[in-house]
Design a protein around this motif. Sequence first.
Motif, PDB file in Angstrom:
ATOM      1  N   SER A   1     -17.287  -5.680  39.944  1.00 25.54           N
ATOM      2  CA  SER A   1     -16.878  -4.281  40.086  1.00 25.54           C
ATOM      3  C   SER A   1     -15.378  -4.048  39.918  1.00 25.54           C
ATOM      4  CB  SER A   1     -17.325  -3.734  41.450  1.00 25.54           C
ATOM      5  OG  SER A   1     -16.747  -4.495  42.502  1.00 25.54           O
ATOM      6  N   LEU A   2     -14.558  -4.998  40.332  1.00 29.99           N
ATOM      7  CA  LEU A   2     -13.118  -4.760  40.237  1.00 29.99           C
ATOM      8  C   LEU A   2     -12.670  -4.608  38.783  1.00 29.99           C
ATOM      9  CD1 LEU A   2     -11.342  -7.555  39.318  1.00 29.99           C
ATOM     10  CD2 LEU A   2     -12.296  -8.321  41.479  1.00 29.99           C
ATOM     11  N   TRP A   3     -13.394  -5.240  37.851  1.00 30.28           N
ATOM     12  CA  TRP A   3     -13.010  -5.127  36.446  1.00 30.28           C
ATOM     13  C   TRP A   3     -13.383  -3.766  35.876  1.00 30.28           C
ATOM     14  CZ3 TRP A   3      -9.492  -7.740  34.147  1.00 30.28           C
ATOM     15  CH2 TRP A   3      -9.167  -9.016  34.628  1.00 30.28           C
ATOM     16  N   GLU A   4     -14.402  -3.125  36.414  1.00 32.05           N
ATOM     17  CA  GLU A   4     -14.733  -1.773  35.955  1.00 32.05           C
ATOM     18  C   GLU A   4     -13.565  -0.827  36.190  1.00 32.05           C
ATOM     19  OE1 GLU A   4     -18.271  -0.812  38.057  1.00 32.05           O
ATOM     20  OE2 GLU A   4     -19.589  -1.980  36.737  1.00 32.05           O
ATOM     21  N   GLU A   5     -12.928  -0.955  37.355  1.00 34.48           N
ATOM     22  CA  GLU A   5     -11.790  -0.089  37.657  1.00 34.48           C
ATOM     23  C   GLU A   5     -10.624  -0.382  36.719  1.00 34.48           C
ATOM     24  OE1 GLU A   5      -8.730   1.016  41.322  1.00 34.48           O
ATOM     25  OE2 GLU A   5     -10.492  -0.214  41.704  1.00 34.48           O
ATOM     26  N   ARG A   6     -10.356  -1.648  36.454  1.00 35.55           N
ATOM     27  CA  ARG A   6      -9.242  -2.009  35.575  1.00 35.55           C
ATOM     28  C   ARG A   6      -9.478  -1.517  34.149  1.00 35.55           C
ATOM     29  NH1 ARG A   6      -8.409  -8.250  37.748  1.00 35.55           N
ATOM     30  NH2 ARG A   6      -7.593  -7.693  39.811  1.00 35.55           N
ATOM     31  N   ILE A   7     -10.698  -1.647  33.674  1.00 35.16           N
ATOM     32  CA  ILE A   7     -11.030  -1.182  32.325  1.00 35.16           C
ATOM     33  C   ILE A   7     -10.858   0.332  32.223  1.00 35.16           C
ATOM     34  CG2 ILE A   7     -12.908  -0.912  30.652  1.00 35.16           C
ATOM     35  CD1 ILE A   7     -14.007  -3.621  31.811  1.00 35.16           C
ATOM     36  N   ALA A   8     -11.386   1.038  33.201  1.00 33.82           N
ATOM     37  CA  ALA A   8     -11.285   2.507  33.199  1.00 33.82           C
ATOM     38  C   ALA A   8      -9.832   2.954  33.242  1.00 33.82           C
ATOM     39  CB  ALA A   8     -12.059   3.079  34.386  1.00 33.82           C
ATOM     40  N   THR A   9      -9.052   2.309  34.101  1.00 37.42           N
ATOM     41  CA  THR A   9      -7.638   2.667  34.216  1.00 37.42           C
ATOM     42  C   THR A   9      -6.904   2.413  32.908  1.00 37.42           C
ATOM     43  OG1 THR A   9      -7.633   2.174  36.593  1.00 37.42           O
ATOM     44  CG2 THR A   9      -5.503   2.209  35.476  1.00 37.42           C
ATOM     45  N   ALA A  10      -7.242   1.316  32.250  1.00 40.69           N
ATOM     46  CA  ALA A  10      -6.603   0.997  30.974  1.00 40.69           C
ATOM     47  C   ALA A  10      -6.876   2.077  29.934  1.00 40.69           C
ATOM     48  CB  ALA A  10      -7.096  -0.359  30.470  1.00 40.69           C
ATOM     49  N   ARG A  11      -8.133   2.492  29.822  1.00 36.96           N
ATOM     50  CA  ARG A  11      -8.465   3.528  28.839  1.00 36.96           C
ATOM     51  C   ARG A  11      -7.782   4.846  29.176  1.00 36.96           C
ATOM     52  NH1 ARG A  11      -8.341   3.982  24.292  1.00 36.96           N
ATOM     53  NH2 ARG A  11      -9.658   2.126  24.064  1.00 36.96           N
ATOM     54  N   ILE A  12      -7.784   5.224  30.440  1.00 40.06           N
ATOM     55  CA  ILE A  12      -7.134   6.469  30.854  1.00 40.06           C
ATOM     56  C   ILE A  12      -5.645   6.419  30.519  1.00 40.06           C
ATOM     57  CG2 ILE A  12      -6.443   7.850  32.865  1.00 40.06           C
ATOM     58  CD1 ILE A  12      -9.156   6.954  34.138  1.00 40.06           C
ATOM     59  N   ASP A  13      -4.993   5.302  30.835  1.00 36.53           N
ATOM     60  CA  ASP A  13      -3.554   5.181  30.613  1.00 36.53           C
ATOM     61  C   ASP A  13      -3.200   5.210  29.127  1.00 36.53           C
ATOM     62  OD1 ASP A  13      -3.183   5.091  33.305  1.00 36.53           O
ATOM     63  OD2 ASP A  13      -2.820   2.926  33.433  1.00 36.53           O
ATOM     64  N   ILE A  14      -4.019   4.565  28.299  1.00 37.96           N
ATOM     65  CA  ILE A  14      -3.765   4.599  26.854  1.00 37.96           C
ATOM     66  C   ILE A  14      -3.869   6.027  26.333  1.00 37.96           C
ATOM     67  CG2 ILE A  14      -4.720   3.973  24.592  1.00 37.96           C
ATOM     68  CD1 ILE A  14      -5.412   1.232  25.739  1.00 37.96           C
ATOM     69  N   GLU A  15      -4.914   6.736  26.743  1.00 40.45           N
ATOM     70  CA  GLU A  15      -5.110   8.097  26.236  1.00 40.45           C
ATOM     71  C   GLU A  15      -3.991   9.029  26.697  1.00 40.45           C
ATOM     72  OE1 GLU A  15      -7.330   8.872  23.991  1.00 40.45           O
ATOM     73  OE2 GLU A  15      -8.071   6.810  24.029  1.00 40.45           O
ATOM     74  N   MET A  16      -3.574   8.910  27.953  1.00 40.55           N
ATOM     75  CA  MET A  16      -2.486   9.754  28.455  1.00 40.55           C
ATOM     76  C   MET A  16      -1.186   9.454  27.718  1.00 40.55           C
ATOM     77  SD  MET A  16      -2.974  10.236  32.577  1.00 40.55           S
ATOM     78  CE  MET A  16      -2.655   8.521  32.965  1.00 40.55           C
ATOM     79  N   THR A  17      -0.918   8.177  27.504  1.00 38.12           N
ATOM     80  CA  THR A  17       0.316   7.783  26.834  1.00 38.12           C
ATOM     81  C   THR A  17       0.315   8.236  25.385  1.00 38.12           C
ATOM     82  OG1 THR A  17       0.421   5.853  28.290  1.00 38.12           O
ATOM     83  CG2 THR A  17       1.841   5.836  26.359  1.00 38.12           C
ATOM     84  N   ARG A  18      -0.817   8.108  24.724  1.00 35.27           N
ATOM     85  CA  ARG A  18      -0.901   8.565  23.340  1.00 35.27           C
ATOM     86  C   ARG A  18      -0.612  10.069  23.246  1.00 35.27           C
ATOM     87  NH1 ARG A  18      -5.730   6.913  22.034  1.00 35.27           N
ATOM     88  NH2 ARG A  18      -5.146   5.064  20.823  1.00 35.27           N
ATOM     89  N   LEU A  19      -1.163  10.851  24.143  1.00 35.89           N
ATOM     90  CA  LEU A  19      -0.933  12.294  24.114  1.00 35.89           C
ATOM     91  C   LEU A  19       0.542  12.623  24.322  1.00 35.89           C
ATOM     92  CD1 LEU A  19      -4.045  13.646  26.059  1.00 35.89           C
ATOM     93  CD2 LEU A  19      -3.511  13.987  23.638  1.00 35.89           C
ATOM     94  N   LEU A  20       1.196  11.923  25.250  1.00 37.31           N
ATOM     95  CA  LEU A  20       2.620  12.158  25.476  1.00 37.31           C
ATOM     96  C   LEU A  20       3.437  11.761  24.249  1.00 37.31           C
ATOM     97  CD1 LEU A  20       4.930  13.011  27.295  1.00 37.31           C
ATOM     98  CD2 LEU A  20       4.907  10.720  28.328  1.00 37.31           C
ATOM     99  N   CYS A  21       3.049  10.670  23.605  1.00 33.13           N
ATOM    100  CA  CYS A  21       3.744  10.220  22.404  1.00 33.13           C
ATOM    101  C   CYS A  21       3.588  11.244  21.272  1.00 33.13           C
ATOM    102  CB  CYS A  21       3.202   8.856  21.976  1.00 33.13           C
ATOM    103  SG  CYS A  21       4.140   8.077  20.644  1.00 33.13           S
ATOM    104  N   LEU A  22       2.374  11.745  21.089  1.00 30.69           N
ATOM    105  CA  LEU A  22       2.137  12.739  20.047  1.00 30.69           C
ATOM    106  C   LEU A  22       2.862  14.050  20.348  1.00 30.69           C
ATOM    107  CD1 LEU A  22      -1.670  12.120  19.382  1.00 30.69           C
ATOM    108  CD2 LEU A  22       0.267  11.407  17.958  1.00 30.69           C
ATOM    109  N   LYS A  23       2.923  14.406  21.619  1.00 29.66           N
ATOM    110  CA  LYS A  23       3.668  15.614  21.985  1.00 29.66           C
ATOM    111  C   LYS A  23       5.148  15.456  21.640  1.00 29.66           C
ATOM    112  CE  LYS A  23       5.231  18.516  25.790  1.00 29.66           C
ATOM    113  NZ  LYS A  23       5.480  18.617  27.246  1.00 29.66           N
ATOM    114  N   ALA A  24       5.718  14.295  21.972  1.00 27.80           N
ATOM    115  CA  ALA A  24       7.128  14.051  21.668  1.00 27.80           C
ATOM    116  C   ALA A  24       7.360  14.091  20.161  1.00 27.80           C
ATOM    117  CB  ALA A  24       7.559  12.709  22.243  1.00 27.80           C
ATOM    118  N   ALA A  25       6.465  13.450  19.397  1.00 22.92           N
ATOM    119  CA  ALA A  25       6.606  13.447  17.932  1.00 22.92           C
ATOM    120  C   ALA A  25       6.515  14.856  17.370  1.00 22.92           C
ATOM    121  CB  ALA A  25       5.528  12.549  17.320  1.00 22.92           C
TER     122      ALA A  25
END
Length: 414
Positions: A304-328
């Motif tokens: 179960s602990l890996w489910e949380e890490r995987i989910a957090t990773a996907r959320i963080d990538i998507e949030m970061t990508r949106l911020l990067c695209l906004k800056a661009a």
Amino acid sequence: MNFSMSERQIYWRDRVVDFMNKYVYPAVPTYYEQMKGFGTNRWQVVPVVEELKAIAKKEGLWNLFLPKDSLPEDSPYRGAGLTNLEYAMCAEEMGKVGFASEVFNCSAPDTGNMEVLARYANDAQKKMWMEPLLDGKIRSAFLMTEPAVASSDATNIALEIKRDGDHYVLNGRKWWSSGVGDPRCKIAIVMGKSNPDAPSHAQQSQILVPMDTPGITVLRMLPVFGFDDAPHGHAEVVFKDVRVPLENLLLGEGRGFEIAQGRLGPGRIHHCMRTIGSAEVALEKMMKRLQSRVAFGKRIIDQSLWEERIATARIDIEMTRLLCLKAADMMDKVGNKVARLEIAMIKVAAPRMALKIIDDAIQAHGAGGVSEDFGLAKQYASMRTMRLADGPDEVHNRAIARWEMGKYRAPKSA
């Protein structure tokens, strides 16, 4: 607010993806085999990269980072003329393989140096240095950081640029001079102090220095967590009475900060674009490893602990990508200066995000994660430098905090 990709974004991204799948990914084993064949002299041009560059150039996947107005329409080096937003998705794909950005002639520090030359160099300087860089025939370096001062405050930079007749004479020491190890590195843009009595932000100048100029000594190559990053590398360089013609000065005396600010905006966000691709690779490696290993009677991915890490990773990538695209997008619409807050935020957010995901991927691989077998240790080392390169987190956080404080500052009459 439109979150869908334009036809032009999709077109260029898909072309880069297709090229990566057809040529770059299959060349990765060859790249490392050729590097091994160099033996102890790792500072050599890797043949397969040159072969891929020729193909990319022929297919028009070349100099994609340069804005449309950087070069004349009839220039053979103009490239696709992508906006920052259009280039972002291409750069993310390039970030998935360490040498891929060079294949498209879109690697640092050459990209930043080409932008500086396109924006600030005179015709003779462009002919001499920008054209061979745009053509991928030579490489370059940008020398700013110094070992004797806290270079996060650029007013501390002390390398002396002193006029003597029809030359400037340079004396001082630089380090973390990325790219100096490459035998194709022929030119460096050097920032130093030319006007010590001027106001603090008018003391610095930038000058073009050929790397074969007498008086330049590459003292040593600096490894990052034990990785030498050959054939690119990071050097400590000593300047002893280095004489450079007056015409090599960029823009004018005391205008070094102006040039630096124009250079660092796009360079910072290019790093962040590639960082997202690097994070995607780490997440992919983590997923494959977790599904292939069994511990305590079940696959590791089912713990179960890996489910949380995987989910957090996907959320963080998507949030970061949106911020990067906004800056661009803001850089394209209102300019780098107005978008400086968004650039600062993504410069802090992207490396932190990627480091966390790479660290989790290392954990998923167990002891193998810290070996050289899976590439994660080198990936971590490279990404850790991004919290320092182009300004440390603290400098960007300071700018972000001051902007936030300004919104709530009490009026002077209070």
